[in-house]
Scaffold this active site. Structure first.
Site: not given
Lengths: 396, 396
Positions: A227-228
C-alpha cells in the site's frame, strides 16, 4: 570509439558479488577487466550452485567479458607480478575485508607509490574506517542494520529482506560511480586516489523519504506491504490468477478506474470522493476493489486498465520478465555462449548510449584462461619465464 | 581541486525522484547543478508532505546543493533562454515521459544542434523506445513488472514491494553512471550523446542470481522471507524485543553459534551436523533457535554473537540507523540549515574519496532563488532584461 570506457584497464581482485558486479558494469561499457584470481579454485562463486556443465551460472552471469589471470598473492613472486601489473593499469578494485590488502603488503599506500595515477576502489560491508569496519558482513546483516529490512514487508510486525542482494548490488553500483568520478578528478590533478564504498553507507543513502518522514514527524517508518502511505488506491490487488498493481494517483484516474472495473457508481460514493476520503476508508475500499479484480485474470485487467489509461501492471515472475516483449525489445536479456557451459541467458546492459553503446564482450573466463596472454602482453614475459612461475606455484 | 566533479555544469530539468536523485549525487560530488523549474509551483515534490515550516522535507532532502531557475518552457522566450543555457552546460538531465521534450521543441535532436558536446540523459519508466515506452510508470508498477516484487516477501503467496522506491533510485544511480561514462567518451570523441535509462531495465539488470537460478533449474524464484535458499542457519530470528539476523555460513560458525546461544550440544545433534542436514531439517532448527533467541533482547545477542565472531546484526528501524555510532562516524547523517525550514537531517555521501571528498554543498533552493544570478552570470542578461522576462511570464 565504440564503447564509452574503451582504453581503460582495470585490475580486478574482487570475489562473489559486490565487486564483480562493479567490474561487470565497467566491462559492459568497454573497459578491459583483468580478474586476478587465487589459483586454488579462484573466485568463491565459481563453486556456487546451480551449475551448467560444471560451471556456476552465478559466476558466469556477473563475470562475463572479463579476462582471468590466476596469481597466488601470498607467493613473493606472485606479489611481484601484481606490483608490475599495477604499474600498467588505471584502476584496481577489491572487496576483501578491510585490512586484507595491507596484510598482503599490497595496501593502497604501497600501490600508490608504485603507480601514483592508480585509482584504488575498495568495496566492503562497513567500509575502511569506523567502529564496525572489522566486522564480517553479509547482505542480510547489512539490509537489517541499514534500515531497508525495517521498511519492507507485508505489515509492521514482519520486516522482510529484499529478495535480491540489494546491499551488495548497490555497493557495486556506487563503486562504479566512485571510480568514474575519480577518473575525472585524475584528468585534472594527474593523481589517483582511494575510493571507499561501504554497503551500509549505500543503504543509508537510499532510504529515500523514510528519513525525511521520520525527521519531520518523529514517527518511525514500518513495513506497509504493497500500500502507498498517502495515495489510494495505489496498491497490489488480487486477480483470478494472481495479482495486479494499480496506481490511481488522482481523482480523475480514480474515476477512470471505477469505470474500467465496471463499478462507475463507486466514484460517486461519498466515502471515496477524494484521496483523503479514500485513505480514511482504505480497508473498506481495498476489499471492494479486490472483490471485483478477483473475478478476472491479471492479463484481462492489465489490458482493460491500460486502455482506460490507468497506470497498472502485473507482478511478473522471473520467467515472465525474461519473456516480456518490452524487456526483449530493449536487449535486456542477452544470450552468451560459454566454451564449457554452452548457452546462457544473462541480463543486458541497462544504460543505452546513443553513440557508444555498451555491449557484453563475451562469456566469463575459465580460471587462469588469460594468465599467459596477459603476462606476455602486459609484462613482456616469455614462455619460459611463465612456465617457471607456474612450476613454482606463483601462477596457474 | 576539492571535489571530483568540480567544473562540470548540469542543466537539471528533473522532477520528483529518479532524476533529482541523480543530480543530487552529481552535486554531492562537486558538479554545479542548475535546476530548471516550472514557475507555477516548480518540482511537484515541493508539495509532498510532510512539511517543515511549509517546505517539503522530501524535496529538500534530494535537492540539496542545487540552484533553482524558474523558466516557463512553454513560453517562446523561456524556450530561447533554455537553448542559450544549453550552449553553456556539459549535461542536460530530464525525467519527463518520453516525447515530452520533443513536443516542447527541445528534444535531443534540437539541443545537440545547439551544443554538439551536450550529454543528454533521459530517465523514464520504460525508456525512450520499446512497446511500453508511452505507458505511465510509477515505482510500484515497475517493481511489479521487473520481477523484484515477485522475489520479495514473507512467503511465496505474498509478493511484496521493497519499502523504498528502489526502481526510481536505481534509475537515478544508473543515470549518473551513464553521464560519467558519456563524459569520458566525450573526452576522446569531442561529442556528446544521448543516454537513455529505463527503470524497468535497471530492475532486470539487478535481479541478480534469480535469473541464473531460473535459467539453469527452470524453477521460478519466489519470495522466501528472510531465509537463505541454500545456507542454514542464515536468517532472521526472534528476540525478546524484536529480531536478530544471524548468518552462520559454515560448520565452524555453526558450532560457535551453538556455544554462544548456550546450546553447545545442538552442534553434535545428527540432524544438524552439516549444512545439508541443517537445510533438510530447517523448520525444526529454526524453531529451536527461536526458542533460545526469544529469551533475551536483540542487543544482548548482538553483543554475545559478535564476541563469538558469528556474523549477526539487529534489524534497525530508521531512528536507530540515524543514531548508530558507525553510521555517524562515517558522516552518513548530515545536518543542513535551510533558510525557511531550519535544520534538517539528510543522508550523507556514500562514496568516500581520499583526495577529493564529496560534500553536501548547501540546502535545497527556494523556487527561482537563482533565476537572476544564473541568467546574469551565464547569459550576461542585465536587470532590465530580466525584469522584462519576468513581467512577460517567461521566468520567475
Amino acid at each position: 570509439m565504440k564503447m564509452p570506457l574503451e582504453g581503460l584497464v582495470i585490475l580486478d581482485l574482487t570475489r562473489v558479488l559486490a565487486g564483480p558486479f562493479a567490474t561487470m558494469m565497467l566491462s559492459d561499457m568497454g573497459a578491459r577487466v583483468i580478474k586476478v584470481e587465487n589459483p586454488a579454485g579462484g573466485d568463491d562463486s565459481r563453486a556456487f550452485a546451480p551449475m551448467l556443465n560444471g560451471e556456476s551460472a552465478y559466476f558466469m552471469s556477473i563475470n562475463r567479458g572479463k579476462e582471468s589471470v590466476a596469481i597466488n598473492l601470498k607467493d613473493p613472486k606472485g606479489k611481484e607480478l601484481l606490483l608490475e601489473l599495477v604499474k600498467k593499469v588505471d584502476v584496481l578494485v577489491e572487496n576483501f575485508k578491510p585490512g586484507t590488502m595491507d596484510k598482503l603488503g599490497l595496501g593502497y599506500e604501497v600501490l600508490s607509490q608504485v603507480n601514483p595515477r592508480l585509482i584504488y576502489a575498495a568495496s566492503s560491508g562497513f567500509g575502511q574506517y569506523g567502529p564496525y569496519s572489522h566486522l564480517p558482513a553479509y547482505d542480510l546483516i547489512i539490509q537489517g542494520m541499514g534500515g531497508l529490512q525495517s521498511i519492507t514487508g507485508p505489515d509492521p510486525e514482519h520486516p522482510t529482506k529484499v529478495g535480491s542482494s540489494m546491499a551488495d548490488i548497490l555497493a557495486g553500483i556506487f563503486t562504479v560511480i566512485g571510480i568514474l568520478a575519480a577518473l575525472r578528478a585524475r584528468e585534472v590533478t594527474g593523481l589517483g586516489q582511494m575510493v571507499d564504498v561501504a554497503m551500509l553507507d549505500c543503504l543509508v543513502a537510499t532510504l529515500e523519504n523514510a528519513i525525511a518522514r521520520y525527521v519531520v514527524t518523529g514517527s518511525v517508518p514500518r513495513p506497509a506491504g504493497n500500500d502507498h502511505p498517502s495515495i489510494a488506491p495505489f496498491a497490489t490487488f488480487e486477480s483470478a490468477d494472481g495479482f495486479v498493481n494499480i496506481a490511481a494517483g488522482n481523482d480523475s484516474l480514480w474515476r477512470k478506474l471505477c469505470d474500467a472495473l465496471g463499478i462507475g457508481e463507486l466514484a460517486e460514493d461519498s466515502r471515496f470522493l477524494t484521496n483523503s476520503d479514500r485513505l480514511a476508508n482504505w480497508p473498506e475500499l481495498k476489499a471492494i476493489i479486490n472483490e471485483h479484480t478477483r473475478t478476472k485474470p491479471t492479463d484481462h485487467w492489465v489490458k482493460v486498465l491500460r486502455e482506460a489509461q490507468v497506470p497498472c501492471g502485473p507482478i511478473n515472475t522471473v520467467d515472465r520478465v525474461m519473456a516480456d516483449p518490452h524487456v526483449l525489445a530493449r536487449d535486456m536479456i542477452v544470450s552468451l555462449v560459454h566454451p564449457v557451459a554452452g548457452e546462457l541467458k544473462v541480463p543486458g546492459v541497462p544504460i543505452k548510449f546513443s553513440k557508444t553503446p555498451g555491449e557484453i564482450k563475451g562469456p566469463a573466463p575459465l580460471l587462469g584462461q588469460h594468465t599467459r596472454s596477459v603476462l606476455q602482453e602486459m609484462l613482456g614475459l616469455d614462455q619460459e619465464a611463465i612456465d617457471e612461475l607456474k612450476e613454482k606455484g606463483a601462477i596457474a
